[in-house]
Design a protein around this motif. Structure first.
Motif, mmCIF file in Angstrom:
data_model
loop_
_atom_site.group_PDB
_atom_site.id
_atom_site.type_symbol
_atom_site.label_atom_id
_atom_site.label_comp_id
_atom_site.label_asym_id
_atom_site.label_seq_id
_atom_site.Cartn_x
_atom_site.Cartn_y
_atom_site.Cartn_z
ATOM 1 N N TYR A 3 0.824 -1.204 0.000
ATOM 2 C CA TYR A 3 0.000 0.000 0.000
ATOM 3 C C TYR A 3 0.857 1.253 0.000
ATOM 4 O O TYR A 3 0.590 2.208 -0.726
ATOM 5 C CB TYR A 3 -0.913 -0.071 1.218
ATOM 6 C CG TYR A 3 -1.981 0.988 1.304
ATOM 7 C CD1 TYR A 3 -2.639 1.457 0.176
ATOM 8 C CD2 TYR A 3 -2.354 1.500 2.526
ATOM 9 C CE1 TYR A 3 -3.638 2.410 0.281
ATOM 10 C CE2 TYR A 3 -3.355 2.447 2.635
ATOM 11 C CZ TYR A 3 -3.987 2.903 1.500
ATOM 12 O OH TYR A 3 -4.970 3.838 1.605
ATOM 13 N N LYS A 4 1.909 1.269 0.811
ATOM 14 C CA LYS A 4 2.818 2.421 0.837
ATOM 15 C C LYS A 4 3.495 2.596 -0.516
ATOM 16 O O LYS A 4 3.705 3.711 -0.963
ATOM 17 C CB LYS A 4 3.882 2.250 1.922
ATOM 18 C CG LYS A 4 3.350 2.498 3.311
ATOM 19 C CD LYS A 4 4.431 2.680 4.340
ATOM 20 C CE LYS A 4 5.287 1.469 4.543
ATOM 21 N NZ LYS A 4 6.178 1.583 5.702
ATOM 22 N N GLY A 5 3.809 1.504 -1.175
ATOM 23 C CA GLY A 5 4.463 1.561 -2.481
ATOM 24 C C GLY A 5 3.546 1.986 -3.603
ATOM 25 O O GLY A 5 4.002 2.324 -4.696
ATOM 26 N N TYR A 6 2.247 1.976 -3.354
ATOM 27 C CA TYR A 6 1.294 2.354 -4.397
ATOM 28 C C TYR A 6 1.392 3.833 -4.714
ATOM 29 O O TYR A 6 1.214 4.245 -5.857
ATOM 30 C CB TYR A 6 -0.135 1.963 -3.985
ATOM 31 C CG TYR A 6 -1.128 2.122 -5.087
ATOM 32 C CD1 TYR A 6 -1.120 1.256 -6.170
ATOM 33 C CD2 TYR A 6 -2.048 3.150 -5.075
ATOM 34 C CE1 TYR A 6 -2.020 1.405 -7.210
ATOM 35 C CE2 TYR A 6 -2.963 3.309 -6.104
ATOM 36 C CZ TYR A 6 -2.933 2.434 -7.170
ATOM 37 O OH TYR A 6 -3.826 2.602 -8.194
ATOM 38 N N GLY A 7 1.674 4.638 -3.713
ATOM 39 C CA GLY A 7 1.996 6.040 -3.944
ATOM 40 C C GLY A 7 0.865 7.041 -3.978
ATOM 41 O O GLY A 7 1.103 8.219 -3.883
ATOM 42 N N LYS A 8 -0.364 6.624 -4.131
ATOM 43 C CA LYS A 8 -1.472 7.570 -4.176
ATOM 44 C C LYS A 8 -2.222 7.522 -2.845
ATOM 45 O O LYS A 8 -2.602 6.451 -2.402
ATOM 46 C CB LYS A 8 -2.435 7.215 -5.315
ATOM 47 C CG LYS A 8 -1.818 7.337 -6.683
ATOM 48 C CD LYS A 8 -2.829 6.941 -7.739
ATOM 49 C CE LYS A 8 -2.197 6.976 -9.122
ATOM 50 N NZ LYS A 8 -3.133 6.514 -10.144
ATOM 51 N N PRO A 9 -2.441 8.678 -2.207
ATOM 52 C CA PRO A 9 -3.140 8.664 -0.916
ATOM 53 C C PRO A 9 -4.642 8.432 -1.063
ATOM 54 O O PRO A 9 -5.411 9.349 -1.300
ATOM 55 C CB PRO A 9 -2.847 10.055 -0.343
ATOM 56 C CG PRO A 9 -2.608 10.909 -1.536
ATOM 57 C CD PRO A 9 -2.018 10.018 -2.582
ATOM 58 N N LYS A 10 -5.038 7.192 -0.965
ATOM 59 C CA LYS A 10 -6.455 6.836 -1.023
ATOM 60 C C LYS A 10 -6.666 5.570 -0.223
ATOM 61 O O LYS A 10 -5.719 4.873 0.094
ATOM 62 C CB LYS A 10 -6.926 6.678 -2.460
ATOM 63 C CG LYS A 10 -6.155 5.659 -3.274
ATOM 64 C CD LYS A 10 -6.688 5.513 -4.664
ATOM 65 C CE LYS A 10 -6.345 6.729 -5.469
ATOM 66 N NZ LYS A 10 -6.744 6.662 -6.837
ATOM 67 N N ARG A 11 -7.905 5.290 0.111
ATOM 68 C CA ARG A 11 -8.218 4.112 0.897
ATOM 69 C C ARG A 11 -7.859 2.840 0.138
ATOM 70 O O ARG A 11 -7.882 2.786 -1.088
ATOM 71 C CB ARG A 11 -9.705 4.092 1.259
ATOM 72 C CG ARG A 11 -10.173 5.235 2.170
ATOM 73 C CD ARG A 11 -9.602 5.145 3.572
ATOM 74 N NE ARG A 11 -10.027 3.975 4.302
ATOM 75 C CZ ARG A 11 -11.052 3.939 5.131
ATOM 76 N NH1 ARG A 11 -11.767 5.012 5.355
ATOM 77 N NH2 ARG A 11 -11.366 2.820 5.751
ATOM 78 N N LEU A 12 -7.546 1.811 0.901
ATOM 79 C CA LEU A 12 -7.097 0.549 0.330
ATOM 80 C C LEU A 12 -8.131 -0.046 -0.617
ATOM 81 O O LEU A 12 -7.787 -0.594 -1.663
ATOM 82 C CB LEU A 12 -6.761 -0.429 1.454
ATOM 83 C CG LEU A 12 -6.165 -1.769 1.052
ATOM 84 C CD1 LEU A 12 -4.895 -1.598 0.223
ATOM 85 C CD2 LEU A 12 -5.874 -2.601 2.287
ATOM 86 N N GLY A 13 -9.410 0.070 -0.282
ATOM 87 C CA GLY A 13 -10.466 -0.455 -1.155
ATOM 88 C C GLY A 13 -10.457 0.190 -2.527
ATOM 89 O O GLY A 13 -10.689 -0.474 -3.532
#
Length: 137
Positions: free
Chosen positions: A110-120
């Protein structure tokens, strides 16, 4: 609170409840120590540990963990906010160590995804299979 990892929410589990299936208090305390809550570029509602016979809250957390007679079931991607979403079941009958390892992998992914949004929302964008592959399932 903004973007950060929230404290772990737990139920009494076998420590205080006659209907408890697993030691949710012990696992919750281990997770609370293991997962940093520092400000980050994401928000995660950190697991809610419950009994299978009384609570649906695990289904609306970013990471939800439910004790069963065979171990722990883990759901991801739940949300009760403006865009409600039930979490996806990604693993069943896990041991405590497997839960700790998998939660760490989920947060790293999730941290590596880079965009601040909810996991869902992340899961909806990339698909549950790609998410599971990304965390090693």
């Amino acid at each position: 609170m903004g973007l950060c990892v929230r404290s772990v929410k737990i139920c009494p589990g076998t420590t205080f409840c006659k209907r408890g299936k697993q030691d949710s208090v012990g696992l919750g305390l281990k997770l609370d120590k293991k997962i940093p809550r520092h400000a980050a570029s994401f928000q995660i509602q950190n697991g809610c540990f419950r009994l299978p016979n009384s609570c649906s809250e695990t289904s609306i957390k970013d990471i939800g963990i439910m004790g069963t007679a065979k171990g722990f079931n883990l759901t991801v991607g739940g949300s009760a906010g403006p865009s409600p979403r039930l979490g996806d079941l990604v693993a069943k009958d896990l041991s405590e160590e497997q839960v700790l390892d998998l939660v760490e992998k989920i947060i790293d992914f999730y941290k590596g995804y880079g965009k601040p949004k909810r996991l869902g929302k992340v899961i909806d964008e990339i698909g549950i299979e790609k998410f599971k592959e990304g965390i090693g399932l």
